[in-house]
Design a protein around this motif. Structure first.
Motif, PDB file in Angstrom:
ATOM      1  N   THR A  87       0.847  -1.186   0.000  1.00  0.00           N
ATOM      2  CA  THR A  87       0.000   0.000   0.000  1.00  0.00           C
ATOM      3  C   THR A  87       0.884   1.238   0.000  1.00  0.00           C
ATOM      4  OG1 THR A  87      -1.782   1.159   1.166  1.00  0.00           O
ATOM      5  CG2 THR A  87      -0.135   0.056   2.519  1.00  0.00           C
ATOM      6  N   GLN A  88       0.351   2.322  -0.513  1.00  0.00           N
ATOM      7  CA  GLN A  88       1.100   3.575  -0.618  1.00  0.00           C
ATOM      8  C   GLN A  88       0.547   4.590   0.365  1.00  0.00           C
ATOM      9  OE1 GLN A  88       1.128   5.272  -4.521  1.00  0.00           O
ATOM     10  NE2 GLN A  88       2.744   6.748  -4.054  1.00  0.00           N
ATOM     11  N   ASP A  89       1.421   5.181   1.115  1.00  0.00           N
ATOM     12  CA  ASP A  89       1.025   6.210   2.078  1.00  0.00           C
ATOM     13  C   ASP A  89       0.528   7.449   1.328  1.00  0.00           C
ATOM     14  OD1 ASP A  89       0.588   7.759   4.255  1.00  0.00           O
ATOM     15  OD2 ASP A  89       2.601   7.531   5.115  1.00  0.00           O
ATOM     16  N   ARG A  90      -0.616   7.969   1.752  1.00  0.00           N
ATOM     17  CA  ARG A  90      -1.217   9.103   1.050  1.00  0.00           C
ATOM     18  C   ARG A  90      -0.472  10.401   1.309  1.00  0.00           C
ATOM     19  NH1 ARG A  90      -6.495   8.153  -0.670  1.00  0.00           N
ATOM     20  NH2 ARG A  90      -6.924  10.391  -0.549  1.00  0.00           N
ATOM     21  N   PHE A  91       0.282  10.469   2.368  1.00  0.00           N
ATOM     22  CA  PHE A  91       0.960  11.719   2.715  1.00  0.00           C
ATOM     23  C   PHE A  91       2.425  11.715   2.295  1.00  0.00           C
ATOM     24  CE2 PHE A  91      -2.462  11.021   5.797  1.00  0.00           C
ATOM     25  CZ  PHE A  91      -3.222  12.156   5.577  1.00  0.00           C
ATOM     26  N   THR A  92       3.129  10.609   2.562  1.00  0.00           N
ATOM     27  CA  THR A  92       4.551  10.541   2.230  1.00  0.00           C
ATOM     28  C   THR A  92       4.817   9.898   0.881  1.00  0.00           C
ATOM     29  OG1 THR A  92       4.793   8.426   3.380  1.00  0.00           O
ATOM     30  CG2 THR A  92       5.144  10.430   4.665  1.00  0.00           C
ATOM     31  N   GLY A  93       3.872   9.099   0.383  1.00  0.00           N
ATOM     32  CA  GLY A  93       4.080   8.418  -0.891  1.00  0.00           C
ATOM     33  C   GLY A  93       4.929   7.171  -0.801  1.00  0.00           C
ATOM     34  N   ALA A  94       5.322   6.777   0.389  1.00  0.00           N
ATOM     35  CA  ALA A  94       6.147   5.579   0.560  1.00  0.00           C
ATOM     36  C   ALA A  94       5.277   4.333   0.428  1.00  0.00           C
ATOM     37  CB  ALA A  94       6.838   5.595   1.922  1.00  0.00           C
ATOM     38  N   VAL A  95       5.861   3.289  -0.161  1.00  0.00           N
ATOM     39  CA  VAL A  95       5.170   2.011  -0.351  1.00  0.00           C
ATOM     40  C   VAL A  95       5.482   1.115   0.837  1.00  0.00           C
ATOM     41  CG1 VAL A  95       4.899   0.001  -1.832  1.00  0.00           C
ATOM     42  CG2 VAL A  95       5.281   2.258  -2.850  1.00  0.00           C
ATOM     43  N   LYS A  96       4.435   0.639   1.507  1.00  0.00           N
ATOM     44  CA  LYS A  96       4.600  -0.216   2.677  1.00  0.00           C
ATOM     45  C   LYS A  96       4.046  -1.605   2.386  1.00  0.00           C
ATOM     46  CE  LYS A  96       4.027   3.682   5.875  1.00  0.00           C
ATOM     47  NZ  LYS A  96       3.249   4.217   7.020  1.00  0.00           N
ATOM     48  N   PRO A  97       4.713  -2.646   2.862  1.00  0.00           N
ATOM     49  CA  PRO A  97       4.180  -4.011   2.654  1.00  0.00           C
ATOM     50  C   PRO A  97       2.968  -4.270   3.531  1.00  0.00           C
ATOM     51  CG  PRO A  97       6.156  -4.104   4.002  1.00  0.00           C
ATOM     52  CD  PRO A  97       6.025  -2.667   3.561  1.00  0.00           C
ATOM     53  N   VAL A  98       2.054  -5.047   3.010  1.00  0.00           N
ATOM     54  CA  VAL A  98       0.829  -5.418   3.720  1.00  0.00           C
ATOM     55  C   VAL A  98       0.734  -6.936   3.725  1.00  0.00           C
ATOM     56  CG1 VAL A  98      -1.683  -5.262   3.765  1.00  0.00           C
ATOM     57  CG2 VAL A  98      -0.326  -3.294   3.057  1.00  0.00           C
ATOM     58  N   VAL A  99       0.665  -7.524   4.919  1.00  0.00           N
ATOM     59  CA  VAL A  99       0.600  -8.981   5.042  1.00  0.00           C
ATOM     60  C   VAL A  99      -0.834  -9.469   4.974  1.00  0.00           C
ATOM     61  CG1 VAL A  99       1.206 -10.945   6.505  1.00  0.00           C
ATOM     62  CG2 VAL A  99       2.720  -8.969   6.389  1.00  0.00           C
ATOM     63  N   PHE A 100      -1.767  -8.724   5.573  1.00  0.00           N
ATOM     64  CA  PHE A 100      -3.159  -9.128   5.619  1.00  0.00           C
ATOM     65  C   PHE A 100      -3.943  -8.354   4.580  1.00  0.00           C
ATOM     66  CE2 PHE A 100      -1.348  -9.551   9.864  1.00  0.00           C
ATOM     67  CZ  PHE A 100      -1.542 -10.904  10.084  1.00  0.00           C
ATOM     68  N   MET A 101      -4.729  -9.088   3.790  1.00  0.00           N
ATOM     69  CA  MET A 101      -5.496  -8.465   2.713  1.00  0.00           C
ATOM     70  C   MET A 101      -6.631  -7.632   3.302  1.00  0.00           C
ATOM     71  SD  MET A 101      -7.359 -10.284  -0.548  1.00  0.00           S
ATOM     72  CE  MET A 101      -5.780 -10.819  -1.213  1.00  0.00           C
ATOM     73  N   PRO A 102      -6.637  -6.324   3.077  1.00  0.00           N
ATOM     74  CA  PRO A 102      -7.686  -5.486   3.662  1.00  0.00           C
ATOM     75  C   PRO A 102      -8.939  -5.479   2.800  1.00  0.00           C
ATOM     76  CG  PRO A 102      -6.097  -4.116   2.542  1.00  0.00           C
ATOM     77  CD  PRO A 102      -5.613  -5.525   2.393  1.00  0.00           C
ATOM     78  N   GLY A 103     -10.071  -5.298   3.459  1.00  0.00           N
ATOM     79  CA  GLY A 103     -11.322  -5.119   2.740  1.00  0.00           C
ATOM     80  C   GLY A 103     -11.975  -6.379   2.255  1.00  0.00           C
ATOM     81  N   ARG A 104     -11.363  -7.549   2.474  1.00  0.00           N
ATOM     82  CA  ARG A 104     -11.933  -8.814   2.017  1.00  0.00           C
ATOM     83  C   ARG A 104     -11.791  -9.851   3.120  1.00  0.00           C
ATOM     84  NH1 ARG A 104      -9.963 -10.847  -3.654  1.00  0.00           N
ATOM     85  NH2 ARG A 104     -11.497 -12.420  -3.051  1.00  0.00           N
ATOM     86  N   VAL A 105     -12.949 -10.354   3.569  1.00  0.00           N
ATOM     87  CA  VAL A 105     -12.924 -11.365   4.620  1.00  0.00           C
ATOM     88  C   VAL A 105     -12.529 -12.726   4.054  1.00  0.00           C
ATOM     89  CG1 VAL A 105     -14.304 -12.459   6.436  1.00  0.00           C
ATOM     90  CG2 VAL A 105     -14.687 -10.066   5.856  1.00  0.00           C
ATOM     91  N   ASN A 106     -12.966 -13.012   2.836  1.00  0.00           N
ATOM     92  CA  ASN A 106     -12.711 -14.319   2.233  1.00  0.00           C
ATOM     93  C   ASN A 106     -11.499 -14.309   1.301  1.00  0.00           C
ATOM     94  OD1 ASN A 106     -13.863 -12.662   0.367  1.00  0.00           O
ATOM     95  ND2 ASN A 106     -15.236 -14.192  -0.510  1.00  0.00           N
ATOM     96  N   GLY A 107     -10.585 -13.389   1.479  1.00  0.00           N
ATOM     97  CA  GLY A 107      -9.373 -13.331   0.660  1.00  0.00           C
ATOM     98  C   GLY A 107      -8.137 -13.364   1.531  1.00  0.00           C
TER      99      GLY A 107
END
Length: 210
Positions: A87-107
């Motif tokens: 995911t990309q930070d909206r303020f700094t623009g840095a890309v951060k890794p995401v381990v858990f898929m957001p917004g989807r319970v079955n994903g």
């Protein structure tokens, strides 16, 4: 008194009617003709002996199968998700890794599924160790070691699973809030600016009339 004569039993030999009493000439030809010039080979074949696998082999196979199923291997093969998200930070623009898929319970991502499956397997191994600790034929030190390791494994697996569940829920909530952030932030900015403008106007009017 003359001795009693024992009844004589006659033994009849039964033979296959198809061998001697068949009147089909083709049958006799097929019985005799091919073997007049063909000789069956003398093969020394050994019947393979099939040995049953050991109990530990079966346990390992079932444990690996359980790990693959609870890790979501079927989902990974069908959907082909990435190993880890970003995911990309909206303020700094840095890309951060995401381990858990957001917004989807079955994903899920692949690393997320493997981590969850490992925790399930770790808890199962802990329960097995607790069961082995109840064996009366083992020494006391071995039983204490099995019981301690089993309790530690179960506690770690339970705590980590609960934490992962909380993180997935918080990731989902953050994702939903993130999508609504621009609208709410704009509304909050407009309301705060209107309030500031009203206060400054009131103060200026009081200064002029006083």
């Amino acid at each position: 008194m003359p001795p009693k004569s024992e009844p004589t039993t006659t033994k009849t030999q039964y033979s296959d009617p198809s061998d001697d009493y068949s009147i089909d000439p083709i049958f006799h030809i097929l019985r005799i003709l091919p073997f007049s010039f063909l000789r069956p080979p003398k093969l020394r074949l050994k019947i393979p002996t099939i040995t049953l696998p050991s109990a530990m082999t079966v346990f390992t196979f079932i444990l690996l199968t359980y790990f693959m199923v609870v890790s979501g291997i079927v989902y990974d093969v069908i959907v082909e998700p990435p190993g880890i998200g970003s995911t990309q930070d909206r303020f700094t623009g840095a890309v951060k890794p995401v381990v858990f898929m957001p917004g989807r319970v079955n994903g899920q991502y692949i690393i997320e599924g493997l981590s969850s499956g490992f925790m399930f397997v770790l808890g199962g191994i802990g329960i097995v160790l607790l069961d082995l600790a109840l064996d009366k034929n083992r020494e006391k030190s071995v039983k204490i070691s099995f019981a301690s390791a089993g309790i530690v494994f179960v506690v770690i697996a339970d705590g980590t699973t609960r934490q992962v569940k909380k993180l997935s829920k918080s990731s989902e909530n953050n994702f939903l809030a993130w999508n609504w952030l621009p609208k709410s932030a704009a509304q909050g900015t407009e309301s705060s600016s209107a309030l500031t403008t009203g206060k400054s106007t009131t103060l200026a009017a009081n200064c002029l009339f006083n």
